[in-house]
Design a protein around this motif. Structure first.
Motif, PDB file in Angstrom:
ATOM      1  N   SER A 113       0.834  -1.203   0.000  1.00  0.00           N
ATOM      2  CA  SER A 113       0.000   0.000   0.000  1.00  0.00           C
ATOM      3  C   SER A 113       0.871   1.257   0.000  1.00  0.00           C
ATOM      4  O   SER A 113       0.615   2.201  -0.756  1.00  0.00           O
ATOM      5  CB  SER A 113      -0.927  -0.003   1.224  1.00  0.00           C
ATOM      6  OG  SER A 113      -1.734   1.147   1.232  1.00  0.00           O
ATOM      7  N   CYS A 116       2.320   1.783  -3.443  1.00  0.00           N
ATOM      8  CA  CYS A 116       1.296   2.284  -4.364  1.00  0.00           C
ATOM      9  C   CYS A 116       0.949   3.738  -4.082  1.00  0.00           C
ATOM     10  O   CYS A 116       0.721   4.526  -5.013  1.00  0.00           O
ATOM     11  CB  CYS A 116       0.044   1.403  -4.286  1.00  0.00           C
ATOM     12  SG  CYS A 116       0.302  -0.262  -4.938  1.00  0.00           S
ATOM     13  N   LEU A 117       0.911   4.119  -2.822  1.00  0.00           N
ATOM     14  CA  LEU A 117       0.666   5.525  -2.478  1.00  0.00           C
ATOM     15  C   LEU A 117       1.771   6.408  -3.041  1.00  0.00           C
ATOM     16  O   LEU A 117       1.500   7.462  -3.631  1.00  0.00           O
ATOM     17  CB  LEU A 117       0.601   5.697  -0.954  1.00  0.00           C
ATOM     18  CG  LEU A 117      -0.650   5.163  -0.270  1.00  0.00           C
ATOM     19  CD1 LEU A 117      -0.436   5.074   1.239  1.00  0.00           C
ATOM     20  CD2 LEU A 117      -1.857   6.030  -0.598  1.00  0.00           C
ATOM     21  N   SER A 120       1.570   6.890  -6.830  1.00  0.00           N
ATOM     22  CA  SER A 120       0.309   7.487  -7.304  1.00  0.00           C
ATOM     23  C   SER A 120      -0.646   6.487  -7.958  1.00  0.00           C
ATOM     24  O   SER A 120      -1.308   6.809  -8.940  1.00  0.00           O
ATOM     25  CB  SER A 120       0.595   8.643  -8.277  1.00  0.00           C
ATOM     26  OG  SER A 120       1.390   9.615  -7.635  1.00  0.00           O
ATOM     27  N   ARG A 121      -0.726   5.293  -7.400  1.00  0.00           N
ATOM     28  CA  ARG A 121      -1.649   4.282  -7.921  1.00  0.00           C
ATOM     29  C   ARG A 121      -2.799   4.120  -6.932  1.00  0.00           C
ATOM     30  O   ARG A 121      -2.753   3.285  -6.031  1.00  0.00           O
ATOM     31  CB  ARG A 121      -0.890   2.990  -8.189  1.00  0.00           C
ATOM     32  CG  ARG A 121       0.109   3.223  -9.317  1.00  0.00           C
ATOM     33  CD  ARG A 121       1.065   2.140  -9.680  1.00  0.00           C
ATOM     34  NE  ARG A 121       0.965   0.860  -9.075  1.00  0.00           N
ATOM     35  CZ  ARG A 121       2.011   0.221  -8.532  1.00  0.00           C
ATOM     36  NH1 ARG A 121       3.206   0.778  -8.509  1.00  0.00           N
ATOM     37  NH2 ARG A 121       1.873  -0.979  -8.025  1.00  0.00           N
ATOM     38  N   LYS A 122      -3.810   4.966  -7.120  1.00  0.00           N
ATOM     39  CA  LYS A 122      -4.900   5.113  -6.163  1.00  0.00           C
ATOM     40  C   LYS A 122      -5.637   3.799  -5.895  1.00  0.00           C
ATOM     41  O   LYS A 122      -5.773   3.392  -4.738  1.00  0.00           O
ATOM     42  CB  LYS A 122      -5.876   6.172  -6.668  1.00  0.00           C
ATOM     43  CG  LYS A 122      -7.038   6.404  -5.750  1.00  0.00           C
ATOM     44  CD  LYS A 122      -7.981   7.461  -6.272  1.00  0.00           C
ATOM     45  CE  LYS A 122      -9.130   7.634  -5.308  1.00  0.00           C
ATOM     46  NZ  LYS A 122     -10.085   8.627  -5.732  1.00  0.00           N
ATOM     47  N   ALA A 125      -3.511   1.204  -4.169  1.00  0.00           N
ATOM     48  CA  ALA A 125      -3.209   1.632  -2.800  1.00  0.00           C
ATOM     49  C   ALA A 125      -4.392   1.322  -1.879  1.00  0.00           C
ATOM     50  O   ALA A 125      -4.224   0.794  -0.781  1.00  0.00           O
ATOM     51  CB  ALA A 125      -2.880   3.124  -2.758  1.00  0.00           C
ATOM     52  N   GLU A 126      -5.591   1.642  -2.353  1.00  0.00           N
ATOM     53  CA  GLU A 126      -6.793   1.381  -1.554  1.00  0.00           C
ATOM     54  C   GLU A 126      -7.024  -0.108  -1.357  1.00  0.00           C
ATOM     55  O   GLU A 126      -7.332  -0.559  -0.253  1.00  0.00           O
ATOM     56  CB  GLU A 126      -8.017   2.024  -2.214  1.00  0.00           C
ATOM     57  CG  GLU A 126      -8.011   3.528  -2.120  1.00  0.00           C
ATOM     58  CD  GLU A 126      -9.140   4.204  -2.883  1.00  0.00           C
ATOM     59  OE1 GLU A 126      -9.987   3.489  -3.492  1.00  0.00           O
ATOM     60  OE2 GLU A 126      -9.181   5.444  -2.870  1.00  0.00           O
ATOM     61  N   GLN A 150      -1.475   8.643   3.257  1.00  0.00           N
ATOM     62  CA  GLN A 150      -2.811   8.764   2.649  1.00  0.00           C
ATOM     63  C   GLN A 150      -3.302  10.207   2.747  1.00  0.00           C
ATOM     64  O   GLN A 150      -3.824  10.754   1.768  1.00  0.00           O
ATOM     65  CB  GLN A 150      -3.810   7.834   3.350  1.00  0.00           C
ATOM     66  CG  GLN A 150      -3.639   6.380   3.023  1.00  0.00           C
ATOM     67  CD  GLN A 150      -4.513   5.478   3.872  1.00  0.00           C
ATOM     68  OE1 GLN A 150      -4.956   5.849   4.954  1.00  0.00           O
ATOM     69  NE2 GLN A 150      -4.765   4.277   3.368  1.00  0.00           N
ATOM     70  N   PHE A 155      -5.432  10.188  -1.052  1.00  0.00           N
ATOM     71  CA  PHE A 155      -6.125   8.956  -1.445  1.00  0.00           C
ATOM     72  C   PHE A 155      -5.483   7.774  -0.767  1.00  0.00           C
ATOM     73  O   PHE A 155      -4.492   7.918  -0.074  1.00  0.00           O
ATOM     74  CB  PHE A 155      -6.135   8.773  -2.973  1.00  0.00           C
ATOM     75  CG  PHE A 155      -4.775   8.554  -3.591  1.00  0.00           C
ATOM     76  CD1 PHE A 155      -4.181   7.298  -3.618  1.00  0.00           C
ATOM     77  CD2 PHE A 155      -4.067   9.608  -4.159  1.00  0.00           C
ATOM     78  CE1 PHE A 155      -2.922   7.094  -4.188  1.00  0.00           C
ATOM     79  CE2 PHE A 155      -2.814   9.415  -4.733  1.00  0.00           C
ATOM     80  CZ  PHE A 155      -2.246   8.161  -4.738  1.00  0.00           C
ATOM     81  N   GLY A 156      -6.086   6.602  -0.965  1.00  0.00           N
ATOM     82  CA  GLY A 156      -5.534   5.375  -0.412  1.00  0.00           C
ATOM     83  C   GLY A 156      -6.416   4.732   0.626  1.00  0.00           C
ATOM     84  O   GLY A 156      -6.267   3.567   0.964  1.00  0.00           O
TER      85      GLY A 156
END
Length: 160
Positions: A113, A116-117, A120-122, A125-126, A150, A155-156
């Protein structure tokens, strides 16, 4: 070798003497005749390097452990080290290897996570964050770091 190893275990088990334990483990690994528990010594030494924020040394030690006996723990260690060094692509590769070996390790999902944060891979990441929570991520420091990033990136967490 046995005395240095035992001294390393003793120093580490007491909680504080990471430097003393590190010195003993390093000495044990420097002997020509390898100790019978070299793999566990490498894992302990790599963990000490992480605690001391010596991420390059931790990465190298975890990679040696991966070479001898790859596991979720060894690859997670490489992933954490790379993440801390800012080597996000390498971190993701190592964490993916860890995930292949154990896809229910909450720390692996937590660090995925974070990667990904930072990249910038929303959606990923979530999803990684949700799965980390689902499989029981309890590491307060890691959770705090995830929450902080986050908020920083906006986001995330599906709650945003």
């Amino acid at each position: 070798a046995v005395v240095s190893t035992q001294s390393g275990h003793y120093g580490r088990d007491l909680g504080g003497e990471s430097k003393g334990a590190r010195d003993n483990y390093e000495r044990t690994l420097s002997y020509e005749t390898p100790a019978p528990d070299t793999h566990s010594i490498r894992l302990r030494l790599a963990s000490i390097y992480l605690q001391l924020q010596q991420y390059g040394a931790a990465k190298q030690m975890f990679l040696l452990a991966c070479r001898d006996s790859p596991s979720c723990i060894t690859w997670l260690g490489v992933g954490i080290s790379c993440y801390r060094l800012g080597e996000l692509s390498e971190a993701e590769q190592a964490l993916s290897e860890a995930n292949i070996l154990n896809n229910t390790d909450p720390e692996v999902w937590g660090y995925l996570s974070l990667v990904c944060l930072k990249t910038s891979r929303k959606l990923e990441a979530e999803q990684s964050y949700k799965y980390a929570l689902r499989v029981g991520l309890k590491d307060v420091d890691l959770l705090g770091e995830i929450k902080s990033i986050q908020k920083e990136v906006g986001f995330g967490d599906a709650g945003f």
